[in-house]
Scaffold this motif. Sequence first.
Motif, PDB file in Angstrom:
ATOM      1  N   ASN A  12       1.225  -1.052   0.097  1.00  0.00           N
ATOM      2  CA  ASN A  12      -0.226   0.241  -0.083  1.00  0.00           C
ATOM      3  C   ASN A  12       0.977   1.470  -0.048  1.00  0.00           C
ATOM      4  N   VAL A  13       0.403   1.885  -0.329  1.00  0.00           N
ATOM      5  CA  VAL A  13       1.893   3.330  -0.887  1.00  0.00           C
ATOM      6  C   VAL A  13       0.237   4.456  -0.614  1.00  0.00           C
ATOM      7  N   SER A  14       0.509   5.598   0.188  1.00  0.00           N
ATOM      8  CA  SER A  14      -0.144   6.878   0.452  1.00  0.00           C
ATOM      9  C   SER A  14       0.389   8.055   0.339  1.00  0.00           C
ATOM     10  N   ASN A  15      -0.277   9.380   0.611  1.00  0.00           N
ATOM     11  CA  ASN A  15       0.568  10.446   1.492  1.00  0.00           C
ATOM     12  C   ASN A  15       0.465  10.960   2.479  1.00  0.00           C
ATOM     13  N   GLU A  16      -0.337   9.636   2.698  1.00  0.00           N
ATOM     14  CA  GLU A  16      -1.256  10.402   4.400  1.00  0.00           C
ATOM     15  C   GLU A  16      -0.556   8.972   5.105  1.00  0.00           C
ATOM     16  N   PRO A  17      -0.371   8.771   6.132  1.00  0.00           N
ATOM     17  CA  PRO A  17      -0.100   7.748   7.572  1.00  0.00           C
ATOM     18  C   PRO A  17      -1.077   7.156   7.480  1.00  0.00           C
ATOM     19  N   MET A  18      -0.398   5.773   7.254  1.00  0.00           N
ATOM     20  CA  MET A  18      -0.920   4.093   7.504  1.00  0.00           C
ATOM     21  C   MET A  18      -1.358   3.844   8.881  1.00  0.00           C
ATOM     22  N   SER A  19      -2.355   3.943   9.599  1.00  0.00           N
ATOM     23  CA  SER A  19      -2.681   2.819  10.473  1.00  0.00           C
ATOM     24  C   SER A  19      -3.212   2.312  11.138  1.00  0.00           C
ATOM     25  N   GLY A  20      -3.290   0.740  11.525  1.00  0.00           N
ATOM     26  CA  GLY A  20      -4.726   0.107  11.817  1.00  0.00           C
ATOM     27  C   GLY A  20      -5.337  -0.195  10.281  1.00  0.00           C
ATOM     28  N   GLY A  21      -6.624   0.014  11.267  1.00  0.00           N
ATOM     29  CA  GLY A  21      -7.186  -0.136   9.293  1.00  0.00           C
ATOM     30  C   GLY A  21      -6.410   0.813   8.632  1.00  0.00           C
ATOM     31  N   GLY A  22      -6.459   2.266   8.424  1.00  0.00           N
ATOM     32  CA  GLY A  22      -6.826   2.918   7.654  1.00  0.00           C
ATOM     33  C   GLY A  22      -5.576   3.060   6.299  1.00  0.00           C
ATOM     34  N   LEU A  23      -6.457   2.208   6.094  1.00  0.00           N
ATOM     35  CA  LEU A  23      -5.824   1.872   4.341  1.00  0.00           C
ATOM     36  C   LEU A  23      -6.454   2.512   2.600  1.00  0.00           C
ATOM     37  N   ALA A  24      -7.551   3.006   3.416  1.00  0.00           N
ATOM     38  CA  ALA A  24      -8.885   3.480   2.298  1.00  0.00           C
ATOM     39  C   ALA A  24      -8.220   4.438   1.518  1.00  0.00           C
ATOM     40  N   GLY A  25      -7.480   5.188   1.880  1.00  0.00           N
ATOM     41  CA  GLY A  25      -6.944   6.561   0.865  1.00  0.00           C
ATOM     42  C   GLY A  25      -5.739   5.768   0.277  1.00  0.00           C
ATOM     43  N   SER A  26      -5.317   4.942   0.100  1.00  0.00           N
ATOM     44  CA  SER A  26      -3.988   3.677   0.185  1.00  0.00           C
ATOM     45  C   SER A  26      -3.808   3.708  -1.762  1.00  0.00           C
ATOM     46  N   ILE A  27      -3.267   3.624  -2.276  1.00  0.00           N
ATOM     47  CA  ILE A  27      -2.417   2.539  -4.058  1.00  0.00           C
ATOM     48  C   ILE A  27      -2.787   1.490  -3.747  1.00  0.00           C
ATOM     49  N   SER A  28      -3.328   0.302  -3.636  1.00  0.00           N
ATOM     50  CA  SER A  28      -3.055  -1.800  -2.993  1.00  0.00           C
ATOM     51  C   SER A  28      -2.352  -1.830  -4.469  1.00  0.00           C
TER      52      SER A  28
ATOM     53  N   ALA B  92       7.353  -6.520  -5.409  1.00  0.00           N
ATOM     54  CA  ALA B  92       7.110  -5.137  -4.298  1.00  0.00           C
ATOM     55  C   ALA B  92       8.106  -4.043  -3.779  1.00  0.00           C
ATOM     56  N   LEU B  93       9.302  -4.908  -3.171  1.00  0.00           N
ATOM     57  CA  LEU B  93      10.399  -4.177  -2.941  1.00  0.00           C
ATOM     58  C   LEU B  93      10.637  -2.541  -4.124  1.00  0.00           C
ATOM     59  N   ASP B  94      11.172  -3.428  -5.461  1.00  0.00           N
ATOM     60  CA  ASP B  94      10.929  -2.688  -6.590  1.00  0.00           C
ATOM     61  C   ASP B  94      10.618  -1.749  -6.299  1.00  0.00           C
ATOM     62  N   VAL B  95       8.791  -2.012  -6.196  1.00  0.00           N
ATOM     63  CA  VAL B  95       8.112  -0.413  -6.256  1.00  0.00           C
ATOM     64  C   VAL B  95       8.579   0.702  -5.458  1.00  0.00           C
ATOM     65  N   ILE B  96       9.433   0.414  -4.091  1.00  0.00           N
ATOM     66  CA  ILE B  96       9.686   1.474  -2.890  1.00  0.00           C
ATOM     67  C   ILE B  96      11.261   1.343  -3.345  1.00  0.00           C
ATOM     68  N   ARG B  97      11.489   0.913  -4.278  1.00  0.00           N
ATOM     69  CA  ARG B  97      13.001   1.360  -4.666  1.00  0.00           C
ATOM     70  C   ARG B  97      13.103   2.583  -5.683  1.00  0.00           C
ATOM     71  N   ARG B  98      11.844   2.238  -6.530  1.00  0.00           N
ATOM     72  CA  ARG B  98      11.780   3.458  -7.339  1.00  0.00           C
ATOM     73  C   ARG B  98      11.175   4.741  -7.308  1.00  0.00           C
ATOM     74  N   GLN B  99      11.706   5.610  -6.686  1.00  0.00           N
ATOM     75  CA  GLN B  99      10.484   6.610  -6.381  1.00  0.00           C
ATOM     76  C   GLN B  99      10.522   7.377  -7.071  1.00  0.00           C
ATOM     77  N   SER B 100       9.664   7.939  -8.509  1.00  0.00           N
ATOM     78  CA  SER B 100       9.855   8.865  -9.442  1.00  0.00           C
ATOM     79  C   SER B 100       8.553   9.527  -9.558  1.00  0.00           C
ATOM     80  N   GLY B 101       8.579  10.569 -10.437  1.00  0.00           N
ATOM     81  CA  GLY B 101       7.660  11.810 -10.322  1.00  0.00           C
ATOM     82  C   GLY B 101       7.080  12.232  -9.273  1.00  0.00           C
ATOM     83  N   TRP B 102       7.913  12.772  -7.870  1.00  0.00           N
ATOM     84  CA  TRP B 102       7.181  13.245  -7.050  1.00  0.00           C
ATOM     85  C   TRP B 102       7.075  14.333  -7.470  1.00  0.00           C
TER      86      TRP B 102
END
Length: 200
Positions: free
Chosen positions: A108-124, A133-143
Amino acid sequence: MAEFWRLGGWVLGAWLLVAPSAWAQTSVAELTELRAERREAALYLTAQIKLELGLAVEDALVKGLAVHFVSEAEVMRDRWYWYDRKIGTATRFYRLAFQPLTRRWRLNVSNEPMSGGGLAGSISQSFETLPEALDVIRRQSGWKVAEMADLDLEARQYIAYRFRLDTSQLPRPFQIAAGNQAEWTLMVARQLRLTPDMVR
């Protein structure tokens, strides 16, 4: 007394998940690329990270523990007479977990903190393997990190970038057990000075 034994069980379970071994692979986080570029009316950041998880972290993931990562970027303007002025900021939060029923990895990737079940605003996204999965974290572009209107062409400015494994999101007993383990201490930080070419 029952509460004492229950807490003891949590601590023992946490220790078993993060206990080091003589042959444990060490976690690695190294920044291999950091650059900024102007696109239309905004400044965008690209970061490339060499990220490898230690065996203790991988084992904790396989056993059902979600692991959180945070990337932060602040655009700062030098001020000789006071603290540097913050003129832009952006944060990305990552939550990585293993799904035992499907044998897939969920990120899950989000611009807001994710804690508990708060994943609604994230991209999964789901992946077959951990490296995918780690490759997505390794490459951070268009930010997007700042609006060009907020930048001063004549001032000295820089981007302060940080990436870390966020152990504060672990259950409390795991935080205690992981606190002194090198495999759980993942952090990298760097500053990127903005040149005139980047902001014109």
